[in-house]
Design a protein around this motif. Structure first.
Motif, PDB file in Angstrom:
ATOM      1  N   ARG A   9      54.682  51.023  58.098  1.00 48.23           N
ATOM      2  CA  ARG A   9      55.957  51.476  57.535  1.00 48.23           C
ATOM      3  C   ARG A   9      57.000  51.624  58.644  1.00 48.23           C
ATOM      4  N   CYS A  10      58.192  51.061  58.430  1.00 44.18           N
ATOM      5  CA  CYS A  10      59.224  51.061  59.469  1.00 44.18           C
ATOM      6  C   CYS A  10      60.603  50.997  58.812  1.00 44.18           C
ATOM      7  N   LYS A  11      61.650  50.917  59.633  1.00 49.00           N
ATOM      8  CA  LYS A  11      63.020  50.816  59.101  1.00 49.00           C
ATOM      9  C   LYS A  11      63.170  49.586  58.222  1.00 49.00           C
ATOM     10  N   LEU A  12      62.536  48.488  58.654  1.00 51.67           N
ATOM     11  CA  LEU A  12      62.611  47.247  57.883  1.00 51.67           C
ATOM     12  C   LEU A  12      62.029  47.431  56.484  1.00 51.67           C
ATOM     13  N   SER A  13      60.949  48.192  56.375  1.00 48.62           N
ATOM     14  CA  SER A  13      60.326  48.446  55.068  1.00 48.62           C
ATOM     15  C   SER A  13      61.289  49.165  54.134  1.00 48.62           C
ATOM     16  N   VAL A  14      62.021  50.141  54.657  1.00 50.08           N
ATOM     17  CA  VAL A  14      62.951  50.926  53.836  1.00 50.08           C
ATOM     18  C   VAL A  14      64.064  50.033  53.301  1.00 50.08           C
ATOM     19  N   MET A  15      64.690  49.242  54.193  1.00 45.87           N
ATOM     20  CA  MET A  15      65.789  48.373  53.769  1.00 45.87           C
ATOM     21  C   MET A  15      65.308  47.302  52.798  1.00 45.87           C
ATOM     22  N   ALA A  16      64.099  46.796  53.023  1.00 44.80           N
ATOM     23  CA  ALA A  16      63.558  45.758  52.143  1.00 44.80           C
ATOM     24  C   ALA A  16      63.327  46.299  50.737  1.00 44.80           C
ATOM     25  N   THR A  17      62.684  47.462  50.651  1.00 44.39           N
ATOM     26  CA  THR A  17      62.395  48.059  49.347  1.00 44.39           C
ATOM     27  C   THR A  17      63.673  48.415  48.602  1.00 44.39           C
ATOM     28  N   GLN A  68      71.291  47.904  42.966  1.00 46.75           N
ATOM     29  CA  GLN A  68      71.182  48.205  44.388  1.00 46.75           C
ATOM     30  C   GLN A  68      71.297  49.712  44.633  1.00 46.75           C
ATOM     31  N   VAL A  69      70.310  50.267  45.330  1.00 42.45           N
ATOM     32  CA  VAL A  69      70.325  51.699  45.661  1.00 42.45           C
ATOM     33  C   VAL A  69      71.434  52.004  46.662  1.00 42.45           C
ATOM     34  N   THR A  99      56.817  45.035  53.349  1.00 42.36           N
ATOM     35  CA  THR A  99      56.387  45.597  52.067  1.00 42.36           C
ATOM     36  C   THR A  99      55.579  46.884  52.193  1.00 42.36           C
ATOM     37  N   ALA A 100      55.436  47.434  53.399  1.00 42.49           N
ATOM     38  CA  ALA A 100      54.600  48.620  53.604  1.00 42.49           C
ATOM     39  C   ALA A 100      55.107  49.802  52.785  1.00 42.49           C
ATOM     40  N   PRO A 101      54.258  50.428  51.972  1.00 44.26           N
ATOM     41  CA  PRO A 101      54.662  51.623  51.221  1.00 44.26           C
ATOM     42  C   PRO A 101      54.661  52.841  52.134  1.00 44.26           C
ATOM     43  N   PRO A 102      55.209  53.964  51.666  1.00 43.86           N
ATOM     44  CA  PRO A 102      55.277  55.168  52.510  1.00 43.86           C
ATOM     45  C   PRO A 102      53.916  55.644  53.017  1.00 43.86           C
ATOM     46  N   GLU A 103      52.857  55.375  52.258  1.00 41.61           N
ATOM     47  CA  GLU A 103      51.540  55.859  52.684  1.00 41.61           C
ATOM     48  C   GLU A 103      50.907  54.991  53.779  1.00 41.61           C
ATOM     49  N   ASN A 104      51.507  53.855  54.083  1.00 45.90           N
ATOM     50  CA  ASN A 104      50.993  52.997  55.156  1.00 45.90           C
ATOM     51  C   ASN A 104      51.623  53.430  56.475  1.00 45.90           C
ATOM     52  N   ALA A 105      50.984  54.371  57.143  1.00 46.60           N
ATOM     53  CA  ALA A 105      51.559  54.967  58.349  1.00 46.60           C
ATOM     54  C   ALA A 105      51.684  53.967  59.485  1.00 46.60           C
ATOM     55  N   PHE A 165      49.507  32.996  57.782  1.00 48.60           N
ATOM     56  CA  PHE A 165      50.841  32.811  57.214  1.00 48.60           C
ATOM     57  C   PHE A 165      50.738  32.763  55.703  1.00 48.60           C
ATOM     58  N   GLN A 166      51.856  33.057  55.038  1.00 45.64           N
ATOM     59  CA  GLN A 166      51.888  32.967  53.587  1.00 45.64           C
ATOM     60  C   GLN A 166      53.276  32.561  53.121  1.00 45.64           C
ATOM     61  N   ALA A 167      53.329  32.054  51.898  1.00 48.58           N
ATOM     62  CA  ALA A 167      54.602  31.672  51.284  1.00 48.58           C
ATOM     63  C   ALA A 167      55.020  32.789  50.340  1.00 48.58           C
ATOM     64  N   VAL A 168      56.272  33.237  50.480  1.00 47.26           N
ATOM     65  CA  VAL A 168      56.734  34.379  49.696  1.00 47.26           C
ATOM     66  C   VAL A 168      58.085  34.071  49.060  1.00 47.26           C
ATOM     67  N   GLU A 169      58.424  34.888  48.078  1.00 44.52           N
ATOM     68  CA  GLU A 169      59.717  34.775  47.393  1.00 44.52           C
ATOM     69  C   GLU A 169      60.420  36.125  47.455  1.00 44.52           C
ATOM     70  N   ILE A 170      61.678  36.104  47.859  1.00 47.55           N
ATOM     71  CA  ILE A 170      62.483  37.330  47.969  1.00 47.55           C
ATOM     72  C   ILE A 170      63.698  37.183  47.079  1.00 47.55           C
ATOM     73  N   THR A 171      63.852  38.122  46.139  1.00 46.77           N
ATOM     74  CA  THR A 171      64.954  38.066  45.178  1.00 46.77           C
ATOM     75  C   THR A 171      65.740  39.374  45.225  1.00 46.77           C
ATOM     76  N   PRO A 172      67.049  39.334  45.451  1.00 47.48           N
ATOM     77  CA  PRO A 172      67.851  40.570  45.456  1.00 47.48           C
ATOM     78  C   PRO A 172      67.730  41.325  44.141  1.00 47.48           C
ATOM     79  N   LEU A 173      67.619  42.644  44.241  1.00 54.75           N
ATOM     80  CA  LEU A 173      67.533  43.478  43.049  1.00 54.75           C
ATOM     81  C   LEU A 173      68.876  43.508  42.310  1.00 54.75           C
ATOM     82  N   VAL A 174      68.802  43.612  40.992  1.00 58.90           N
ATOM     83  CA  VAL A 174      70.030  43.722  40.197  1.00 58.90           C
ATOM     84  C   VAL A 174      70.721  45.049  40.520  1.00 58.90           C
TER      85      VAL A 174
END
Length: 418
Positions: A259-267, A321-322, A250-256, A310-319
């Protein structure tokens, strides 16, 4: 009494020798030198080794005969000692597991078909089965560790809703076995814009090694082309994962730092929400394995060690898609090539896309400052880079990643199928 060199020279020779011998004897007695190790010979390898109690495939002496119920939490470290635990974290607190189960499959859920990966010995599995029966129609568990299976199989004997697939979720063939057994035949396929799929759900403890990141990275990559479970529609995923992986996702662009490849694909592909955090702290009160020694009061988040929150999270595909499914390989190529130098401005590393790629800068200047560092580029700006690269007449035709240094996903083995 020790004498200095000047005083020792004045002592007669015989007396001097006596003093030196006494000094040497005292030194030998107080020596801290380690004894010389015994030399290993071929005969040593021929001697039978002493066996430790239990093994990965044998029942531990302290393990209860009735494995319908789990052993006390303070016995887990001993009973599951032979399970490779450095990468596997699972819920061990029954009350916490009940809270997580209620969060993941709340009131109002009906006739769900749930795939649960990496359940461990099944604390969360038991809590899911304990929910009102109408909520879960079928629970498909993916687990390969023999010691954990010993505590899962009795549940399947008691509850026909539970099916155990004794293979790891790190291999895509495991999901083929689910379909071969007809366990998803009654799942309706929905249009992508018809909302989150109400009947199919994926739940998992995510391994804390790089393989856990590989798994979630490739699952996210399957969303744009609607492969895997996403061929049935927008399937919700609920994960128990480390704070370290969550920040990378979930790292935004300002989190140097994160922020990684995984962040881009996730967002670009999904919406992420934290469902439970405070309820799962501190780690040692809720999860297995625990540290053998007491953890420090401050645990660094930027690592994959046991004990990280650790934490519990929910991931839902966006309607919406970019990423165009037909351009998925182009996205992969551009992100991987440029992220090799993630702290470098775009105008200084765009040539990594191919000889002459500097010519793309004037066209990109309308949406991206050429001096923007790669890790600071937003998803919409990545879309512009991919578009201009795809329309570039001199773009490379082979978009495969041939440089091992560019592949930070840990190899092309278990998880590279789709």
């Amino acid at each position: 009494m020790l004498l200095s060199r000047s005083h020792l020279n004045r002592v007669p020779l015989v007396a001097r020798l006596n003093i030196l011998s006494q000094t040497r004897a005292v030194s030998d007695k107080t020596s801290t030198r380690k004894p010389r190790l015994k030399k290993t010979t071929l005969l040593d390898f021929a001697q039978p080794k002493q066996k430790r109690v239990g093994s990965r495939f044998e029942t531990h002496p302290d393990s209860p005969e009735d494995k319908t119920n789990l052993p006390p939490r303070d016995k887990w470290r001993q009973i599951f000692a032979w399970v490779p635990v450095n990468d596997r974290v699972s819920l061990s607190n029954s009350d916490t597991a009940d809270t997580v189960a209620e969060c993941f499959v709340p009131e109002g859920s009906t006739n769900k078909v749930i795939i649960e990966a990496f359940p461990g010995p099944g604390q969360l599995t038991r809590s899911l089965l304990a929910l009102p029966e109408n909520r879960i129609k079928r629970l498909i568990v993916l687990e390969q560790e023999p010691k954990y299976l010993d505590y899962l199989r009795p549940l399947a004997a008691l509850d026909p809703r539970l099916t155990i697939i004794p293979y790891t979720a790190l291999e895509w063939d495991t999901f083929d076995r689910i379909e071969e057994q007809g366990l998803l035949e009654d799942i309706e396929t929905l249009e992508w814009d018809q909302g989150v799929h109400p009947k199919l759900q994926f739940i998992s403890h995510l391994p804390i090694t790089v393989y856990g990141e590989q798994l979630i990275a490739q699952i996210l990559r399957l969303i744009p082309n609607r492969n895997w479970l996403f061929r049935f529609g927008r399937v919700k995923m609920n994960l128990l994962l480390s704070e370290y992986v969550w920040q990378r996702l979930t790292a935004p662009p300002e989190n140097a730092l994160m922020r990684c490849k995984l962040s881009v694909m996730a967002t670009a592909t999904a919406d992420f929400q934290t469902k439970l955090y405070d309820e799962l702290q501190p780690y040692a009160q809720h999860f297995h394995p625990t540290l053998l020694k007491k953890a420090s009061d401050t645990i660094k988040i930027s690592n994959r060690r046991i004990g990280v929150p650790f934490q519990a999270v929910e991931i839902t595909p966006l309607v919406k898609q970019v990423i165009n499914p037909e351009k998925l390989d182009t996205w992969d190529y551009c992100i991987r090539r440029l992220y090799v130098r993630k702290a470098t401005p775009l105008n200084q590393c765009i040539e990594d896309l191919g000889p002459g790629a500097q010519s793309l800068i004037p066209k990109l200047s309308a949406t991206i400052d050429p001096k923007t560092k790669i890790r600071e580029i937003t998803v919409s700006q990545w879309a512009s880079i991919v578009k201009e690269f795809d329309e570039w007449p001199f773009a490379p035709t082979d978009l495969g990643i041939n440089d091992a240094k560019l592949d930070n996903y840990g190899g092309r083995g278990l998880l590279n199928r789709f």
